[in-house]
Design a protein around this motif. Structure first.
Motif, PDB file in Angstrom:
ATOM      1  N   LEU A 256      30.892 -27.318   7.685  1.00 48.08           N
ATOM      2  CA  LEU A 256      32.261 -27.174   7.173  1.00 48.08           C
ATOM      3  C   LEU A 256      32.613 -28.320   6.220  1.00 48.08           C
ATOM      4  CD1 LEU A 256      34.134 -25.972  10.396  1.00 48.08           C
ATOM      5  CD2 LEU A 256      33.557 -24.624   8.367  1.00 48.08           C
ATOM      6  N   GLY A 257      32.111 -29.517   6.496  1.00 50.26           N
ATOM      7  CA  GLY A 257      32.345 -30.635   5.581  1.00 50.26           C
ATOM      8  C   GLY A 257      31.733 -30.378   4.215  1.00 50.26           C
ATOM      9  N   HIS A 258      30.493 -29.874   4.207  1.00 51.27           N
ATOM     10  CA  HIS A 258      29.864 -29.543   2.938  1.00 51.27           C
ATOM     11  C   HIS A 258      30.596 -28.399   2.229  1.00 51.27           C
ATOM     12  CE1 HIS A 258      26.663 -32.320   3.524  1.00 51.27           C
ATOM     13  NE2 HIS A 258      26.138 -31.697   4.593  1.00 51.27           N
ATOM     14  N   LEU A 259      31.097 -27.437   3.002  1.00 47.63           N
ATOM     15  CA  LEU A 259      31.849 -26.327   2.406  1.00 47.63           C
ATOM     16  C   LEU A 259      33.134 -26.828   1.749  1.00 47.63           C
ATOM     17  CD1 LEU A 259      32.204 -23.311   1.892  1.00 47.63           C
ATOM     18  CD2 LEU A 259      33.320 -23.135   4.139  1.00 47.63           C
ATOM     19  N   ILE A 260      33.807 -27.759   2.423  1.00 50.54           N
ATOM     20  CA  ILE A 260      35.027 -28.339   1.844  1.00 50.54           C
ATOM     21  C   ILE A 260      34.690 -29.063   0.538  1.00 50.54           C
ATOM     22  CG2 ILE A 260      36.798 -30.107   2.172  1.00 50.54           C
ATOM     23  CD1 ILE A 260      36.749 -29.357   5.166  1.00 50.54           C
ATOM     24  N   GLN A 261      33.607 -29.829   0.552  1.00 54.80           N
ATOM     25  CA  GLN A 261      33.177 -30.536  -0.653  1.00 54.80           C
ATOM     26  C   GLN A 261      32.853 -29.555  -1.767  1.00 54.80           C
ATOM     27  OE1 GLN A 261      33.308 -33.607  -1.277  1.00 54.80           O
ATOM     28  NE2 GLN A 261      31.925 -34.016  -3.008  1.00 54.80           N
ATOM     29  N   SER A 266      34.622 -26.770  -6.777  1.00 50.32           N
ATOM     30  CA  SER A 266      34.639 -25.456  -7.419  1.00 50.32           C
ATOM     31  C   SER A 266      36.010 -25.083  -7.941  1.00 50.32           C
ATOM     32  CB  SER A 266      34.175 -24.371  -6.431  1.00 50.32           C
ATOM     33  OG  SER A 266      32.844 -24.592  -6.036  1.00 50.32           O
ATOM     34  N   LEU A 267      37.022 -25.896  -7.691  1.00 52.57           N
ATOM     35  CA  LEU A 267      38.381 -25.615  -8.151  1.00 52.57           C
ATOM     36  C   LEU A 267      38.852 -26.765  -9.022  1.00 52.57           C
ATOM     37  CD1 LEU A 267      39.892 -24.289  -4.798  1.00 52.57           C
ATOM     38  CD2 LEU A 267      39.080 -22.944  -6.746  1.00 52.57           C
ATOM     39  N   LEU A 281      26.446 -32.054 -10.075  1.00 52.61           N
ATOM     40  CA  LEU A 281      25.384 -32.330  -9.115  1.00 52.61           C
ATOM     41  C   LEU A 281      25.950 -32.388  -7.694  1.00 52.61           C
ATOM     42  CD1 LEU A 281      22.424 -33.039  -8.589  1.00 52.61           C
ATOM     43  CD2 LEU A 281      23.012 -35.444  -8.973  1.00 52.61           C
ATOM     44  N   GLU A 282      27.119 -33.017  -7.527  1.00 51.61           N
ATOM     45  CA  GLU A 282      27.744 -33.067  -6.203  1.00 51.61           C
ATOM     46  C   GLU A 282      28.047 -31.660  -5.695  1.00 51.61           C
ATOM     47  OE1 GLU A 282      31.151 -35.560  -6.138  1.00 51.61           O
ATOM     48  OE2 GLU A 282      30.105 -37.303  -6.969  1.00 51.61           O
ATOM     49  N   ARG A 283      28.535 -30.791  -6.570  1.00 53.48           N
ATOM     50  CA  ARG A 283      28.825 -29.409  -6.169  1.00 53.48           C
ATOM     51  C   ARG A 283      27.540 -28.707  -5.742  1.00 53.48           C
ATOM     52  NH1 ARG A 283      32.643 -26.144  -9.111  1.00 53.48           N
ATOM     53  NH2 ARG A 283      32.077 -27.299 -10.981  1.00 53.48           N
ATOM     54  N   ALA A 284      26.478 -28.860  -6.573  1.00 56.10           N
ATOM     55  CA  ALA A 284      25.220 -28.185  -6.270  1.00 56.10           C
ATOM     56  C   ALA A 284      24.612 -28.695  -4.962  1.00 56.10           C
ATOM     57  CB  ALA A 284      24.243 -28.372  -7.427  1.00 56.10           C
ATOM     58  N   GLU A 289      23.239 -28.233   0.755  1.00 52.62           N
ATOM     59  CA  GLU A 289      23.346 -28.734   2.123  1.00 52.62           C
ATOM     60  C   GLU A 289      23.809 -27.643   3.074  1.00 52.62           C
ATOM     61  OE1 GLU A 289      22.431 -31.516   3.464  1.00 52.62           O
ATOM     62  OE2 GLU A 289      21.720 -32.360   1.559  1.00 52.62           O
ATOM     63  N   ILE A 290      24.718 -26.794   2.585  1.00 54.77           N
ATOM     64  CA  ILE A 290      25.149 -25.666   3.419  1.00 54.77           C
ATOM     65  C   ILE A 290      23.971 -24.737   3.692  1.00 54.77           C
ATOM     66  CG2 ILE A 290      26.615 -23.598   3.442  1.00 54.77           C
ATOM     67  CD1 ILE A 290      28.651 -25.216   1.793  1.00 54.77           C
ATOM     68  N   LEU A 291      23.197 -24.470   2.623  1.00 54.34           N
ATOM     69  CA  LEU A 291      22.045 -23.583   2.796  1.00 54.34           C
ATOM     70  C   LEU A 291      20.986 -24.217   3.699  1.00 54.34           C
ATOM     71  CD1 LEU A 291      21.578 -22.050  -0.762  1.00 54.34           C
ATOM     72  CD2 LEU A 291      22.663 -21.036   1.230  1.00 54.34           C
TER      73      LEU A 291
END
Length: 418
Positions: A256-261, A266-267, A281-284, A289-291
């Motif tokens: 969930l932390g990675h999803l929030i990041q 993404s917005l 790069l941070e977004r990717a 990390e989620i995957l």
């Protein structure tokens, strides 16, 4: 009124001198030199016709120019016209304008020296004069005018020097009139140049408007990638996090932390602004990390992006698209998964190359990784950077695909980006 009076007096005095000279020669003739009345009658008739012809010329100048002054009355006209095109284009435009003149003949164009010479027939206005062809102003007049036009190159422009004059020596201007034909030619060429420049400008505006419309349509399609989160990805992530809360709360919290990041990146706060390689790069990495939580040891990630290139301008979601392609088309179809590499380097040519590679299935019959996502990347690069950026997709060794984006290291945007 003063200009008109002076003009009539000037040309009358010039012809009066001719009459006196002729009278002197007549008086020296043997046998008939003592007869004065033929000279007197011829002189008076000549002067009457000259004055009438001069007044006719004044009327024609007034009709064509709408005014009577020294510039309009002159037999020899000079114009300086600035054309906002480079010298070659200005010359072509000038040459076409001259060739459009009525009664034009003997046009000689020299593109290397940027010169145009031409002869122009005069309109037959003799019948408008009192006395017609018997008027002295028509006795030895030249029935043609000539044009000399030269283009002087400037900085992204051409300066045209235009000379319209009678095809006769300058001294003839004391005795002859051109019936405003050279003024008419000079104005006609100037108008033709203005019309052609206007047409070119309208054409450029129409092309620019069409390009802008096409760009807006493309932006409308591509802007969805700007802050788009794939519904299936979001659903699967939340579903996985829900399951992990029962079996492994720590990993669920990590996911969930990675999803929030990921969602935060993404917005973007400002629509259509360029991002940076570091932010993308941070977004990717948040996405990967989620995957990694979902795929476990099947997914390995290696990153080699030096700090000095992370400030490079990059359109939002572009790196994300390449990473998603590597996962979907390369690693997810494989049972054993694989590795995703993200690498960036600054080249000697001042460009920054960003590569996303995988060791997955590569180019196969099911998918070749060059679908709509990569087409959108190419289109966005074209819209943002013009010809300064490129995308290359090649086979990776020994397996998989490598996609490389090359963008300028220092880029100053001139238009809105997508």
């Amino acid at each position: 009124m003063i200009k008109s009076t002076f003009f009539v007096l000037r040309i009358s005095l010039a012809w009066l001198l001719v009459v006196f000279l002729f009278a002197g020669l007549w008086s020296n003739l043997p046998l008939i030199g003592w007869i004065d009345w033929p000279v007197v009658v011829a002189g008076m008739l000549t002067m009457a016709l000259v004055v009438a012809g001069a007044l006719s010329h004044l009327g024609r100048v007034q009709l064509i120019a709408g005014r009577i002054d020294k510039a309009a009355l002159s037999n020899r006209q000079r114009r300086q016209v600035e054309i906002p095109f480079e010298a070659g284009e200005a010359f072509d435009l000038l040459d076409a304008a001259i060739r459009e003149l009525p009664r034009i003949e003997q046009v000689e164009s020299a593109r290397d020296s940027l010169q145009v010479r031409a002869k122009v027939g005069r309109p037959d206005v003799n019948i408008e004069r009192i006395g017609g062809r018997w008027n002295p102003l028509s006795w030895f007049g030249i029935p043609r005018n000539q044009i000399l036009a030269t283009v002087t190159p400037g900085h992204d422009s051409g300066s045209v020097t235009l000379i319209c004059e009678p095809e006769s020596p300058a001294w003839s201007d004391w005795f002859l009139v051109d019936d405003a034909s050279n003024y008419e030619n000079a104005e006609a060429i100037t108008r033709a140049i203005s019309r052609r420049v206007g047409e070119r400008r309208r054409g450029e505006k129409a092309d620019a408007a069409q390009t802008a419309t096409e760009k807006e349509l493309t932006v409308a399609k591509l802007s969805l990638l700007h802050a788009q989160v794939e519904p299936h990805f979001l659903y699967n992530t939340l579903a996985s996090a829900q399951l992990l809360t029962r079996s492994d709360p720590a990993r669920a919290d990590e996911m969930l932390g990675h999803l929030i990041q990921y969602l935060r990146r993404s917005l973007p706060s400002t629509e259509n602004e360029l991002s940076t390689l570091g932010v993308e790069l941070e977004r990717a990495l948040a996405y990967l990390e989620i995957l990694k939580v979902r795929m476990g040891p099947r997914l390995s990630v290696q990153v080699d992006v030096p700090e000095e290139v992370r400030t490079t301008a990059l359109p939002p979601m572009m790196l994300q698209t390449l990473v998603e392609n590597a996962i979907k088309h390369g690693l997810e179809p494989r049972t054993g998964g694989g590795t995703v590499w993200i690498r960036a380097r600054r080249g000697d040519d001042g460009a920054v190359a960003v590569t996303v590679a995988d060791d997955g299935d590569g180019f196969n019959n099911k998918t070749n990784g060059t679908g709509i996502g990569l087409r959108n990347v190419r289109e966005r690069l074209r819209l943002v950077y013009g010809g300064e950026a490129a995308l290359a997709v090649v086979a990776n060794f020994p397996a998989g695909v490598a996609a490389t984006i090359s963008v300028p290291a220092k880029f100053k945007p001139e238009v809105d980006h997508v």
